[in-house]
Structure formats: C-alpha cells, structure tokens
Motif scaffolding. Structure first.
Motif, PDB file in Angstrom:
ATOM      1  N   SER A 125       0.717  -1.142  -0.104  1.00  0.00           N
ATOM      2  CA  SER A 125       0.094  -0.160  -0.112  1.00  0.00           C
ATOM      3  C   SER A 125       0.925   1.221  -0.023  1.00  0.00           C
ATOM      4  O   SER A 125       2.110   1.003   0.252  1.00  0.00           O
ATOM      5  CB  SER A 125      -0.864  -0.046   1.026  1.00  0.00           C
ATOM      6  N   ALA A 126       0.500   2.458  -0.320  1.00  0.00           N
ATOM      7  CA  ALA A 126       1.078   3.661  -0.305  1.00  0.00           C
ATOM      8  C   ALA A 126       1.637   3.844   1.047  1.00  0.00           C
ATOM      9  O   ALA A 126       2.680   4.540   1.364  1.00  0.00           O
ATOM     10  CB  ALA A 126       0.193   4.634  -0.823  1.00  0.00           C
ATOM     11  N   GLU A 127       0.753   3.664   2.169  1.00  0.00           N
ATOM     12  CA  GLU A 127       1.076   3.946   3.444  1.00  0.00           C
ATOM     13  C   GLU A 127       2.544   2.981   3.767  1.00  0.00           C
ATOM     14  O   GLU A 127       3.347   3.480   4.455  1.00  0.00           O
ATOM     15  CB  GLU A 127       0.290   3.530   4.428  1.00  0.00           C
ATOM     16  N   SER A 128       2.544   1.478   3.249  1.00  0.00           N
ATOM     17  CA  SER A 128       3.589   0.773   3.841  1.00  0.00           C
ATOM     18  C   SER A 128       4.730   1.271   3.012  1.00  0.00           C
ATOM     19  O   SER A 128       5.951   1.188   3.419  1.00  0.00           O
ATOM     20  CB  SER A 128       3.095  -0.610   3.671  1.00  0.00           C
ATOM     21  N   LYS A 134      10.317   6.586   4.374  1.00  0.00           N
ATOM     22  CA  LYS A 134      10.507   7.829   5.661  1.00  0.00           C
ATOM     23  C   LYS A 134      11.347   7.410   6.852  1.00  0.00           C
ATOM     24  O   LYS A 134      12.053   8.129   7.124  1.00  0.00           O
ATOM     25  CB  LYS A 134       9.018   8.218   5.646  1.00  0.00           C
ATOM     26  N   ARG A 135      10.812   6.304   7.188  1.00  0.00           N
ATOM     27  CA  ARG A 135      11.632   5.754   8.446  1.00  0.00           C
ATOM     28  C   ARG A 135      12.383   4.836   8.377  1.00  0.00           C
ATOM     29  O   ARG A 135      13.594   5.079   9.022  1.00  0.00           O
ATOM     30  CB  ARG A 135      10.310   5.083   9.397  1.00  0.00           C
ATOM     31  N   ALA A 139      15.120   8.359   4.995  1.00  0.00           N
ATOM     32  CA  ALA A 139      15.344   9.321   3.725  1.00  0.00           C
ATOM     33  C   ALA A 139      15.351  10.883   3.969  1.00  0.00           C
ATOM     34  O   ALA A 139      14.742  11.304   4.605  1.00  0.00           O
ATOM     35  CB  ALA A 139      14.446   9.018   2.571  1.00  0.00           C
ATOM     36  N   ASP A 140      16.307  11.468   3.357  1.00  0.00           N
ATOM     37  CA  ASP A 140      16.416  12.733   3.648  1.00  0.00           C
ATOM     38  C   ASP A 140      15.672  13.638   2.563  1.00  0.00           C
ATOM     39  O   ASP A 140      16.133  14.309   1.893  1.00  0.00           O
ATOM     40  CB  ASP A 140      17.983  13.425   3.198  1.00  0.00           C
ATOM     41  N   GLY A 150       2.933   8.327   7.050  1.00  0.00           N
ATOM     42  CA  GLY A 150       2.898   8.963   8.025  1.00  0.00           C
ATOM     43  C   GLY A 150       3.936   9.862   8.586  1.00  0.00           C
ATOM     44  O   GLY A 150       4.613  10.710   7.749  1.00  0.00           O
ATOM     45  N   ARG A 151       4.371   9.678   9.768  1.00  0.00           N
ATOM     46  CA  ARG A 151       5.474  10.854  10.295  1.00  0.00           C
ATOM     47  C   ARG A 151       6.934  10.568   9.482  1.00  0.00           C
ATOM     48  O   ARG A 151       7.267   9.632   9.137  1.00  0.00           O
ATOM     49  CB  ARG A 151       5.723  10.832  11.743  1.00  0.00           C
TER      50      ARG A 151
END
Length: 424
Positions: A125-128, A134-135, A139-140, A150-151
């Motif tokens: 999914s786009a979330e995963s 991101k986490r 990634a910068d 998410g965050r």
C-alpha cells in the motif's frame, strides 16, 4: 542529514572511469557529490548524459562540473568555463563535440557509513511503501513531500537505492534500501568501518589486477575489461541460465534470480565497506535490460504498483517472465543543463530491469517494457533516462523496438530544442 564540510575542485581526463577517479580521491577524504551504484562508466559519457545516483538532495553528476576542455565539431580545442556555455555542454549527448577534460566539485566526508535495511512489508500500500522510505530508510526528504507513510523519520541518510521484489513477494513484497550516512549523521554504534580501511590502497590495486573472463575476448584484468565495456560481465545468480531453464523451468528461475538480487545487496555493500568504504557497492554488472523514468514523487507508489501488476501477470505466461526486482531512487534536479529531461525539483526515478534470458524472444520482453513505459509516460507524465532503454514503439513491420524517432520528439520542449539549436 550530513553537512558538507568543504568543497574542492579537481581536474580530470574525461576518459577516466569512476573507479579510477574514486581511487585517487577517496584516500584524501573527498567524494563526488553524487555517484552511481558501481564503478562503471567514463566521466565524459556521464557528463554528456543524465546520469545520477541515489542522493536525495543531489542532482545529475553533470551538475557538479565547473569547467570542461572540449574539441568542437571543427577540431578546435577550447576551455568552457562560463556557466552560460556549460549549460549547453552538460547533457549534450556529444552533439556539440568531444569532452576531453573536466573539473569537478568534490565533497569532504570525514566519516561514511555504508549499510542496508531490508523488510517484508505488512501489505502493499502507499502507506507501507512510504513508511519504509521515510522511517526505515531515514530518507533525507523534505517533510510533506507526500502525506502517505505517516511521520517523517530521522532524515539521517543522504543516499538510498531501493529494490522491491514483486516476483516473489506479490502483495507482501520484500523491500531493501542500500543507504549511506556521513559525517555527524553516522550511527555511533555502527559495527563496520566509518573511515578509510587501512588496506584500501591494496584493495583497489587487487580489484584492478584481478583476472576476469569474457566470452568474446578471453581472460584479462578487471581494469582492462572495465575500460572497454564499463563493467566486466558476470553470470546471472552464479548459474548458467540456459542450462537451468532446460532443467528447472522459467518460473523457478525467475523467482531465484529476483531473490538473489535482493539477498546479494547486503553482502556486496559489506564487502566493499570492509575493503574501501567509498560508497559504491557494485564492482561488476550483468547485462540486464534496464529503462528508467523520472516521475513526480506523488505518483511514486502508483508507478511501482503498475510495475507490480505487469510483473505478476508475466509469471503466468511462458513468453517472458520478469526476473529482477523493481528499483527506484530520488533525485533533486538542479537547473544546470538545457537538455535536462526534467525541470528542477525533486523527482522519483522508477526503473524496470530484467534479464532477457527468460524471454522466448526479444519481442516478448520489449512488449512488456513498452507496456510499463506507456503507463509511466502516458498516464503519469514521466520522462525517460536517456542513457538507458526508452522510446518503445511499433515499427511499420509490426515489431516493437526502442529509441523511436517519434518518441524522441516528445522528450524536450520546443523552447529547449530551439535554444540548443541556436547555440549549436
């Protein structure tokens, strides 16, 4: 993310390949601002094209050229050092003449951490997808580049090259990133070397002298093979593909090849980290088919999801089975060349790669590559990486072939073409 401590300029011959370049500057603590996965390619060809690495805040390698020595079409030799002229010579595909020498910017990295992170996603999914970027990958990327995932994570990694194994994973693919951190962003408890290994000079020398086999030219040193072909050839997954096909069948081999590609990344990164710790993780490259496209980040998941659908569908067919992971990177394009394929800003670079050995004929893989290109370009507005395969179109004979004239006319705007023609 890391901070650049200082910048130095270095003058080089354009026929020098990346491996030799880094061998010279790495012991001094200097690095190219951007670098590809492996030691391949001569610098002149890199600068004349849209070659890039995995640096989130880095652009095309040609962006870091500050001067050139060139031979123009009439045989005159000049030094190009004005930005107004360099903008035409960067990414010029040899249309203006031959690049003989280059002056590059270099960065200082007192510490460098080469590592990888791998995880099987909970779902596709786009979330995963964005959560991993991101986490886990740290990634910068600027906060808010997309709302999914998410965050934002620590942004401690300045470079990341991502691979997704759709051939084995389906709706729960395994995802891996080869990443780098530098200077004060490195992990204090990292178990590997963060500086230049003590035997790096010997490791570089051993690599250049190592004997390799070439089916066409016989045995020679790695250095000779790299100068001629860019990268010495290697076997696919360390097996004879044709023999394995006849004995075991295409689906089994497709899954093996894709899985091995993912599993080899940590090993390759660890090996070069221990030897030279210079940021590269490939010394050899098999002759894989590859095409890549620059797509807006907000369409990143949709681009990879379409590749997943095409790859999964191929596993039910006998004419062609995809057999390597999908690949992607991010790049922040600078306004540095008239013939850049995309405007300045953050871009997602999606890549479709596969070996031709699992295709019944060349038309089988070309049809699937065209299918992905049609979606990425026609539906998502992507632009091709001109140094790889692109422009798949049907010929008057009914076959699919790359590099079509009609496609090439759509890559650049009228303003870009008019400006370049006027300069030439």
């Amino acid at each position: 993310a890391e901070h650049i401590e200082s910048v130095r300029l270095q003058t080089l011959q354009a026929n020098l390949r990346q491996g030799r370049w880094v061998q010279k500057v790495r012991p001094l603590g200097f690095f190219p601002p951007a670098q590809t996965a492996g030691y391949f390619f001569q610098l002149g060809g890199i600068v004349a094209n849209s070659v890039h690495g995995g640096g989130y805040q880095r652009g095309f390698l040609h962006s870091y050229v500050t001067r050139m020595r060139v031979m123009k079409y009439d045989g005159t030799i000049e030094v190009i050092d004005q930005e107004a002229d360099l903008r035409y010579w960067r990414n010029s595909f040899g249309l203006l003449g031959i690049i003989l020498g280059l002056e590059f910017e270099l960065e200082t990295r007192d510490q460098l951490q080469m590592y990888s992170v791998k995880r099987r996603l909970d779902d596709w999914s786009a979330e995963s997808f964005w959560g991993f970027v991101k986490r886990e990958a740290e990634a910068d990327l600027e906060p808010g580049v997309v709302k999914e995932g998410g965050r934002q994570g620590a942004r401690a990694s300045f470079s990341g090259e991502f691979f997704v194994d759709f051939v084995n994973g389906g709706s729960r693919p395994e995802m891996i990133v080869y990443a780098q951190k530098a200077n004060q962003s490195v992990d204090v408890d990292f178990p590997g070397p963060l500086t230049l290994p003590p035997r790096a000079a010997a490791a570089y020398a051993q690599l250049a002298a190592r004997r390799v086999d070439d089916e066409l030219h016989g045995r020679m040193s790695y250095g000779e093979a790299a100068r001629r072909d860019g990268a010495p050839p290697i076997e696919v997954a360390n097996v004879d593909v044709n023999e394995m096909l006849s004995n075991l069948g295409g689906l089994w081999l497709a899954r093996l090849m894709s899985e091995e590609a993912i599993n080899n990344i940590p090993r390759l990164a660890r090996q070069l980290r221990q030897q030279v710790n210079d940021g590269f993780f490939l010394t050899e490259s098999p002759a894989a088919l590859a095409s890549a496209y620059f797509i807006r980040p907000e369409a990143a998941f949709e681009a990879m999801d379409y590749l997943r659908l095409v790859q999964e569908a191929s596993l039910r067919h006998e004419e062609f089975m995809w057999n390597l992971p999908g690949e992607f990177r991010f790049i922040t394009v600078q306004d540095s060349a008239v013939l850049q394929p995309v405007p300045p800003g953050l871009w997602f670079n999606a890549q479709q790669i596969s070996f031709a050995e699992l295709a019944k004929n060349d038309q089988a893989w070309k049809r699937d590559f065209k299918k992905v290109e049609d979606y990425w370009v026609g539906h998502l507005g992507g632009k091709p990486h001109m140094g790889k395969l692109w422009g798949f179109a049907e010929t008057p004979k009914g076959t699919i072939e790359p590099f079509s004239d009609s496609f090439s006319c759509t890559i650049y705007t009228k303003e870009q073409k008019a400006s370049f023609d006027a300069y030439r």
